[in-house]
Enzyme design. Structure first.
Site, PDB file in Angstrom:
ATOM      1  N   GLY A   1      -8.668   0.628 -10.548  1.00 43.67           N
ATOM      2  CA  GLY A   1      -9.104   0.243 -11.968  1.00 43.67           C
ATOM      3  C   GLY A   1      -8.796   0.529 -13.113  1.00 43.67           C
ATOM      4  N   SER A  21       1.118  -1.385   0.256  1.00 38.02           N
ATOM      5  CA  SER A  21      -0.509   0.068   0.172  1.00 38.02           C
ATOM      6  C   SER A  21       0.697   1.362   0.067  1.00 38.02           C
ATOM      7  CB  SER A  21      -1.184  -0.103   1.467  1.00 38.02           C
ATOM      8  OG  SER A  21      -1.347   1.102   1.121  1.00 38.02           O
TER       9      SER A  21
END
Length: 360
Positions: free
Chosen positions: A264, A171
């Site tokens: 995405g 992350s």
């Protein structure tokens, strides 16, 4: 065009992204989406000793706190991954921290591992019916000095309730976390986690698979180092990949300059290239879960053809709606029928060379 894309998405997109996400959780708890299933043995996959009803899972980040584990399976998923969960609860980064890039069908987040902590999440997991495989994505608290210790604590805490673990060191929203991907640090981390698993295996009498989740923003040398360390360890596989810091290929979106990880549609190409390269480096036996930019049957199948055993999605569901998985599975079955393919795994590596040849 689906009802969700015509009506539901427009309504949800009028809301702040975090409010919309909360509403989605509440809706699932209320059973608003009913129960949908596509059951076909041609879609099932067995890796790392686990049998998955189908090859599509929900990526970590949607159900961080294990609130809707059972409900997720009603959407057609073959597995789900809760988290990222840290030992202590934490509120994450200041708001706003979640942004929709509608033109790009993308999301930028800098959530910062906001979650309820080990104990609360563990309590919820223990009352779940678990209609499929449930993974636990573990991370480190922002203020932890010895971040490796947080991961070993996570292994011990969830060992008898998780079906598999994901070690999230990729992350971009926790300072210093991605540094654990550097070879020396990674070596220490993998050894510590392997030791923790062996201790729990001795205690409980069974072994839980462990996956390492990596970033897409890595050089060829860094991928080589990770591959070598994985092969030297007893880890069961990789998840490729987390969100990217790159903004390459974006339209001139209002939010494109926001800090955080991008997911995405724009992530698909880069994450698939990294996936293929890691499949080449790791060989055929080590399991890989492909994630990043999956939005339809074509992108789902391409991940498999690039070397993935399983795939995950999340952002695609934000833009395509809760029926996405069912739609993908039905279309994949049609493709398999046309291609004369007996099982989804038979597609694996078909386009490996094509994707692996691209530079990073």
């Amino acid at each position: 065009m689906s009802f969700f894309r015509c009506i539901g998405r427009s309504a949800l997109f009028m809301l702040d992204p975090e409010h919309a996400h909360r509403l989605a959780i509440v809706g699932l708890k209320s059973g608003l989406n009913g129960c949908q299933k596509v059951v076909d043995k041609r879609l099932s996959v067995t890796i790392a000793g686990l049998k998955f009803k189908n090859f599509i899972g929900l990526a970590a980040g949607f159900d961080k706190n294990a609130e809707v584990v059972d409900e997720i399976f009603r959407l057609g998923f073959g597995f789900t991954e809760i988290g990222t969960v840290t030992p202590k609860p934490q509120i994450g980064n200041p708001k706003p921290r979640l942004f929709r890039l509608k033109e790009d069908e993308a999301i930028i987040n800098r959530m910062g591992f906001n979650n309820d902590g080990h104990q609360v999440v563990d309590d919820r997991l223990r009352i779940c019916k678990k209609a499929g495989v449930v993974g636990v994505n573990i991370g480190a608290n922002k203020d932890t000095v010895d971040k490796i210790d947080d991961y070993t604590v996570g292994i011990a805490h969830f060992y008898d309730v998780a079906d598999y673990f994901t070690v999230n060191i990729s992350s971009p929203n926790t300072p210093g976390l991605r540094d654990l991907q550097a070879r020396d640090s990674l070596h220490l981390l993998l050894n510590a986690i392997s030791k923790a698993r062996k201790e729990q295996e001795k205690k409980h009498g069974f072994s839980i698979p462990i996956f390492l989740k990596i970033a897409p923003d890595l050089s060829e040398k860094e991928l080589d180092d990770i591959a070598e360390e994985i092969k030297l360890s007893d880890f069961d596989g990789l998840i490729v990949s987390n969100t990217t810091l790159s903004r390459q290929g974006l339209n001139n979106s209002h939010f494109s300059n926001e800090e955080g990880g991008l997911s995405g549609r724009p992530l698909f190409e880069r994450s698939t290239i990294v996936l293929a390269k890691m499949r080449q480096k790791l060989g055929k036996e080590i399991a890989i879960i492909g994630v990043g930019g999956v939005k339809d049957a074509q992108t789902a199948l391409e991940k498999v053809k690039a070397g993935a055993d399983l795939i995950q999605l999340y952002s695609g569901m934000v833009y395509e709606g809760p029926n996405l998985v069912i739609t993908i599975l039905k279309e994949i079955l049609q493709m398999m029928q046309q291609d004369g393919v007996d099982n989804i795994k038979d597609y694996r590596d078909h386009n490996l060379e094509h994707w692996a040849k691209f530079p990073l």
